[in-house]
Write a protein that holds these residues in place. Structure first.
Motif, mmCIF file in Angstrom:
data_model
loop_
_atom_site.group_PDB
_atom_site.id
_atom_site.type_symbol
_atom_site.label_atom_id
_atom_site.label_comp_id
_atom_site.label_asym_id
_atom_site.label_seq_id
_atom_site.Cartn_x
_atom_site.Cartn_y
_atom_site.Cartn_z
ATOM 1 N N THR A 187 -9.561 -0.851 -10.859
ATOM 2 C CA THR A 187 -10.980 -0.744 -10.491
ATOM 3 C C THR A 187 -11.186 -0.473 -9.008
ATOM 4 O OG1 THR A 187 -11.159 -3.102 -10.023
ATOM 5 C CG2 THR A 187 -11.551 -2.408 -12.302
ATOM 6 N N GLY A 188 -10.180 -0.758 -8.208
ATOM 7 C CA GLY A 188 -10.310 -0.613 -6.756
ATOM 8 C C GLY A 188 -11.002 -1.791 -6.108
ATOM 9 N N ALA A 189 -11.457 -2.748 -6.913
ATOM 10 C CA ALA A 189 -12.218 -3.869 -6.362
ATOM 11 C C ALA A 189 -11.310 -4.834 -5.608
ATOM 12 C CB ALA A 189 -12.924 -4.611 -7.493
ATOM 13 N N VAL A 190 -11.812 -5.323 -4.483
ATOM 14 C CA VAL A 190 -11.088 -6.338 -3.725
ATOM 15 C C VAL A 190 -11.351 -7.693 -4.370
ATOM 16 C CG1 VAL A 190 -10.917 -7.515 -1.496
ATOM 17 C CG2 VAL A 190 -11.222 -5.044 -1.570
ATOM 18 N N VAL B 33 0.795 -1.233 0.000
ATOM 19 C CA VAL B 33 0.000 0.000 0.000
ATOM 20 C C VAL B 33 0.825 1.280 0.000
ATOM 21 C CG1 VAL B 33 -2.150 -0.897 0.962
ATOM 22 C CG2 VAL B 33 -0.330 -0.216 2.502
ATOM 23 N N VAL C 195 -2.747 -4.212 -5.731
ATOM 24 C CA VAL C 195 -2.187 -3.694 -4.483
ATOM 25 C C VAL C 195 -2.500 -4.691 -3.364
ATOM 26 C CG1 VAL C 195 -2.195 -1.792 -2.828
ATOM 27 C CG2 VAL C 195 -2.558 -1.327 -5.258
ATOM 28 N N ASP D 33 -5.842 -2.471 -8.919
ATOM 29 C CA ASP D 33 -5.513 -1.038 -8.862
ATOM 30 C C ASP D 33 -6.364 -0.227 -9.835
ATOM 31 O OD1 ASP D 33 -4.012 1.035 -7.723
ATOM 32 O OD2 ASP D 33 -2.636 1.069 -9.416
ATOM 33 N N ARG E 118 -6.211 -5.944 -4.093
ATOM 34 C CA ARG E 118 -7.139 -5.040 -4.783
ATOM 35 C C ARG E 118 -6.642 -4.820 -6.200
ATOM 36 N NH1 ARG E 118 -6.988 -0.085 -3.488
ATOM 37 N NH2 ARG E 118 -5.234 -0.197 -2.054
#
Lengths: 391, 103
Positions: free
Chosen positions: B75-78, B32, B95, B73, B71
């Motif tokens: 889309t930000g989706a986990v 992160v 990430v 990077d 995650r």
């Protein structure tokens, strides 16, 4: 014996060995009887924080901010207690980690037995699970160095290793080259700054924003923890070689899981933080996440004050402490960044507003002082970068 | 006249160094703070994302006493606990985040 390793008891310094060959173990004893309870090996993973701290104090702060942690070989030396009354020649007062810098200088960072308290805690948890120690029962622990024993990882089963290939593409650290003395002259110190500690500066605006966001949860019913990330620049002084950090901004942690006694960053929180950092790094590559601030917005002891409260100028029943969760979070998020800051805004039992800054020292988060700058401009200083390391 | 000697198929191990094997996933992973960045190759697409996260944390020297999630990077989706190949494209950036909280 290296003079930078000292102890009040007579000691001798053991032979330096590469860090991964360290053969330490923590021995737990019953506090009352002194009876042996357990021996817990100190594995390489237990010394990661120590290694990073040695890199910070023995390399970054010695005029070598461009050297990555992987570039510097680390050796470890036990500091053995010389107690004629003790039959154990392996008992340690602590240990030191040596770094040999490219110019031949050798720096040593000293650590106490307390720096391995997490290892002792892990052993005690095993004992409690086995029913050999009652929960809450007190114990003492000692550090032993046994060079004939090979180190091993903790008892917990290692994760199953997947087969895939990796190349390390970690960037070298970027920093601003900036003289330290003028900053010290214009800054206002707060609390005691440890003599051997690295300097931490906040701009007044960044500090105020951090407090604003950390205390935001105080108005909720019940109060919850809220917080901010601290952003800024690592710096190296061209005159002294000293390494320090300047916090220039604080951003609210949005979308977090806010509870009375905890604060969890979500994917939404991280997405925003990383978008901000990326955008700022395009302008100044040295700009980075330096730490976090959060609010302990609950009253300690439920707000119950002592009988002497009316006559006391200062209430010392506070909630300013770095919890085990704070330690774990900092180790995980700031692995490899030993200059990480943990700033906590809290309360006394009579609701006075107080705060404390914590940084890694002796492999633990320890409270320390800091300096505040009314004015600071990062733009006027050159940005430098180390060379990425390739094995 | 050609000799009728059977030629074995190239094995998966006989790959060009640095090149991903067929059907494997290649991506970039970082922590992160961006302190650790790994170029990752030859990950089985069927591997659960959680197992990949744990293995990446180990390779980066991150603490093993906290769980890790990945995650995407872009889309930000986990990533969910199902095959990683179903959730990210080849060449993606991910990430690695700790599943931990401040106290």
């Amino acid at each position: 014996m290296n003079p930078s390793i000292s102890s009040s008891a007579p000691v001798s310094v053991g032979v330096a060995v590469p860090l991964h060959e360290a053969a330490f173990s923590v021995v737990l004893r019953d506090e009352e009887t002194g009876a042996f309870l357990a021996r817990e090996p100190v594995g390489p993973a237990d010394l990661v924080g120590h290694a990073n701290e040695a890199w910070r104090d023995g390399c970054l702060r010695k005029g070598c901010p461009g050297l990555s942690r992987s570039q510097v070989p680390l050796n470890i030396r036990a500091v053995l207690k010389q107690n004629p009354a003790s039959p154990s020649p392996t008992l340690c007062a602590g240990f030191g980690i040596d770094i040999i810098l490219p110019d031949g200088r050798v720096t040593t960072t000293a650590f106490t037995v307390h720096s391995l308290s997490a290892v002792a805690a892990r052993a005690s948890e095993h004992l409690v699970a086995l029913g050999k120690l009652n929960s809450g029962q007190t114990y003492t622990y000692q550090l032993h160095c046994q060079s004939h024993l090979r180190p091993r990882e903790p008892v917990a089963a290692p994760p199953v290793e997947l087969e895939f290939d990796t190349n390390d593409r970690s960037p070298a650290l970027s920093w601003l080259e900036m003289p330290l003395r003028p900053l010290l002259q214009q800054a206002t110190p707060h609390d005691d700054i440890p003599e051997a500690g690295f300097q931490v500066f906040f701009t007044a605006a960044a500090f105020a924003r951090a407090e604003q966001f950390a205390r935001k949860g105080a108005v909720a019913t019940p109060p919850v923890e809220t917080g901010a990330v601290l952003l800024g620049v690592p710096c190296s002084c061209p005159d002294t070689g000293e390494f320090f950090v300047v916090v220039t901004d604080a951003y609210e942690v949005i979308g977090a899981e806010q509870k009375v006694f905890s604060l969890g960053y979500t994917d939404r929180s991280w997405n925003r933080i990383q978008a901000v950092v990326k955008a700022r790094q395009k302008i100044c590559p040295a700009f980075r996440l330096l730490g976090q601030a959060h609010g302990h917005n609950f009253l300690p002891a439920g707000g119950k004050t002592c009988e002497a409260c009316p006559s006391r100028l200062v209430c010392d029943l506070t909630n300013i402490y770095a919890s085990q969760d704070d330690e774990s979070w900092t180790r995980a998020v700031f692995a490899g960044a030993p200059y990480a800051l943990c700033l906590i805004f809290g309360l006394t039992a009579r609701a006075d507003r107080i705060h404390g800054l914590f940084t890694q020292r002796d492999a633990r988060l320890r409270q320390r002082g800091y300096l505040v700058l009314e004015h600071f401009s990062a733009d006027q200083w050159p940005c430098r970068s180390g060379v990425p390391w390739s094995p | 006249m050609k000799a009728l000697t059977p030629t074995p198929e190239p094995s998966a191990a006989a790959q060009v160094p640095g090149q991903p094997r067929g059907g494997m996933l290649r991506f970039e992973a970082r922590d992160v703070t961006g302190t650790h960045v790994l170029e990752v190759r030859n990950v089985q697409r069927t591997t659960p994302a959680g197992a990949v996260a744990t293995a990446l944390a180990s390779r980066m020297g991150l603490p093993a006493d906290v769980p890790w999630i990945i995650r995407n990077d872009a889309t930000g989706a986990v990533l969910e606990e199902r095959p990683i190949g179903d959730q990210i494209e080849d060449g993606a950036k991910v990430v690695l985040s700790p599943k931990a909280h401040l106290g």
